[in-house]
Design an enzyme around this catalytic site. Structure first.
Site, PDB file in Angstrom:
ATOM      1  N   HIS A 166      51.182  48.965   3.046  1.00 42.73           N
ATOM      2  CA  HIS A 166      50.368  48.166   2.137  1.00 42.73           C
ATOM      3  C   HIS A 166      51.210  47.174   1.362  1.00 42.73           C
ATOM      4  CE1 HIS A 166      46.737  51.153   2.035  1.00 42.73           C
ATOM      5  NE2 HIS A 166      46.792  50.431   3.140  1.00 42.73           N
ATOM      6  N   HIS A 217      44.916  45.144  13.648  1.00 44.63           N
ATOM      7  CA  HIS A 217      46.254  44.867  13.125  1.00 44.63           C
ATOM      8  C   HIS A 217      47.139  44.222  14.184  1.00 44.63           C
ATOM      9  CE1 HIS A 217      46.174  46.683   9.118  1.00 44.63           C
ATOM     10  NE2 HIS A 217      45.464  47.678   9.616  1.00 44.63           N
TER      11      HIS A 217
END
Length: 414
Positions: free
Chosen positions: A248, A382
């Site tokens: 993150h 992703h």
């Protein structure tokens, strides 16, 4: 010599983009897109989840803009699912998961609703039928139900009828709301979504991340007090892990630069803290996470002193390292980011990519296949974005940039 910006590397990225989209085709089911197992087959034990369907719809919308045959009908399939089985016609919003007989998780989650905004933004940019109307609805739900003007952030979740909100506040849902709002701003031309994305970024990055030496607290009370021991007894949780989530930090770094470039594109002040935060987050994540236990790869989580907690390596973390490194190199021109970019792709090719388009989602501390947190291969999003960040400017967002013909136009130094 590094690869960024070279025609040969762009050809490799294009090949992998197409392979990822081909692999993802198997996920289509009547209610949306299902969960793929380790062999790339549908997992019949899993329901159709909103976040998976939205990510796949986003990816196939990008595929249609890339000119990949067969992806436009799949994007349309996703739009129909968001208009049908997953949409709550009675109370508004979207169910978190559905089965053949209706909802199996009727909670209304900010995390998944952010992906509704992203998916419908991308489908709108791709000109898919019905997408713009859904985007308007998704933004209305986000504004009325999740956005909190007094907090400058979104709350976490509601029950089905939007009567009781969860007390918990989390930065994961807010991170993906930033991504969604940036896309919505570019597709709709309404800067309110960019402004709200920047407000979230300021709260999380210029506040909590800076205050914690660029390690982002993930979990908070209703009044935004950090809860550092949250899920200490379940540290490998897929959405709310204990401690600091290394990936993150990398993802927030990239999003900060997308927002920064969005401001530049509109002739507005760039807010210097956005680049400072992106660099601080990248340095902290790579310093804490890479080879933290002696083997290559990023550990999943660390504690607030930087010590590894969960040692598994997740494919999405490497993808975000690729994206953040490419973005930072584009903005700063610094060679060290190009070197990180190449290191991350080398790792992916060595350990994660079984064959073109088929990525192992999780490895253990020895880089052997694992499934502690993420069994199967449910997520193309992703990896596909990792193949596109190096080929697109940082603004506009992926889909409108492709629609504008900006593929392989390198981002100018700022």
């Amino acid at each position: 010599m590094t690869w960024l910006g070279t025609a040969a590397h762009a050809r490799w990225l294009e090949t992998e983009s197409r392979a990822l989209l081909d692999f993802a085709r198997a996920a289509a089911v009547p209610q949306g897109f299902g969960y793929l197992d380790a062999e790339g087959r549908l997992d019949p034990s899993r329901p159709v989840e909103l976040w998976v369907t939205c990510r796949m719809t986003h990816c196939f919308s990008l595929g249609s803009l890339l000119g990949v045959p067969g992806t436009a009908p799949l994007a349309d399939h996703g739009v129909r699912a968001l208009s049908g089985a997953l949409r709550d016609a009675e109370h508004g919003g979207w169910f978190s998961a559905v089965g053949p007989d209706g909802p199996v998780n009727d909670a209304k989650e900010a995390y998944a609703h952010a992906f509704v905004v992203l998916a419908t933004s991308s489908a709108t940019a791709a000109g898919r039928p019905g997408a713009r109307e859904l985007l308007t609805e998704a933004l209305r739900v986000s504004e009325e139900r999740f956005w909190r003007e007094d907090e400058g952030a979104v709350l976490e979740s509601w029950d089905r009828g939007f009567t009781t909100a969860e007390e918990y506040r989390g930065v994961n849902a807010n991170m993906h709301t930033v991504e969604a709002y940036l896309a919505a701003a570019d597709v709709t031309g309404e800067d309110v979504w960019l402004d709200r994305a920047v407000r979230i970024l300021r709260r999380v990055l210029d506040g909590y991340a800076r205050d914690h030496d660029w390690r982002i607290p993930e979990h908070f009370t209703r009044t935004w007090e950090p809860v550092p021991d949250y899920n200490a007894d379940d540290p490998a949780h897929p959405f709310r892990p204990f401690g600091v989530t290394v990936g993150h930090g990398l993802e927030w770094a990239r999003l900060a630069l997308h927002a920064r470039e969005g401001l530049v594109a509109r002739g507005r002040e760039t807010e210097g803290w956005l680049l400072e935060a992106a660099q601080g987050l990248f340095d902290r994540a790579t310093g804490d996470g890479w080879a933290a236990d002696g083997a290559d790869g990023f550990v999943y989580t660390v504690d607030f002193t930087g010590q590894p907690v969960v040692h598994e390596r997740m494919h999405w973390v490497v993808c975000e390292a690729i994206g953040a490194a490419a973005a930072l190199e584009a903005v700063t021109g610094e060679e060290r980011y190009a070197q990180w970019y190449q290191r991350a792709w080398d790792y992916a090719a060595t350990h994660l990519i079984e064959r073109p388009g088929a990525w192992r989602h999780e490895l253990d501390e020895h880089n052997a296949p694992s499934a502690r947190t993420w069994p199967g291969k449910p997520d193309t999003y992703h990896a596909l974005q990792a193949t596109l960040v190096p080929r697109l400017p940082l603004a506009p967002a992926f889909a409108p940039a492709l629609a504008a013909g900006l593929l392989d136009v390198r981002h100018p130094l700022r």
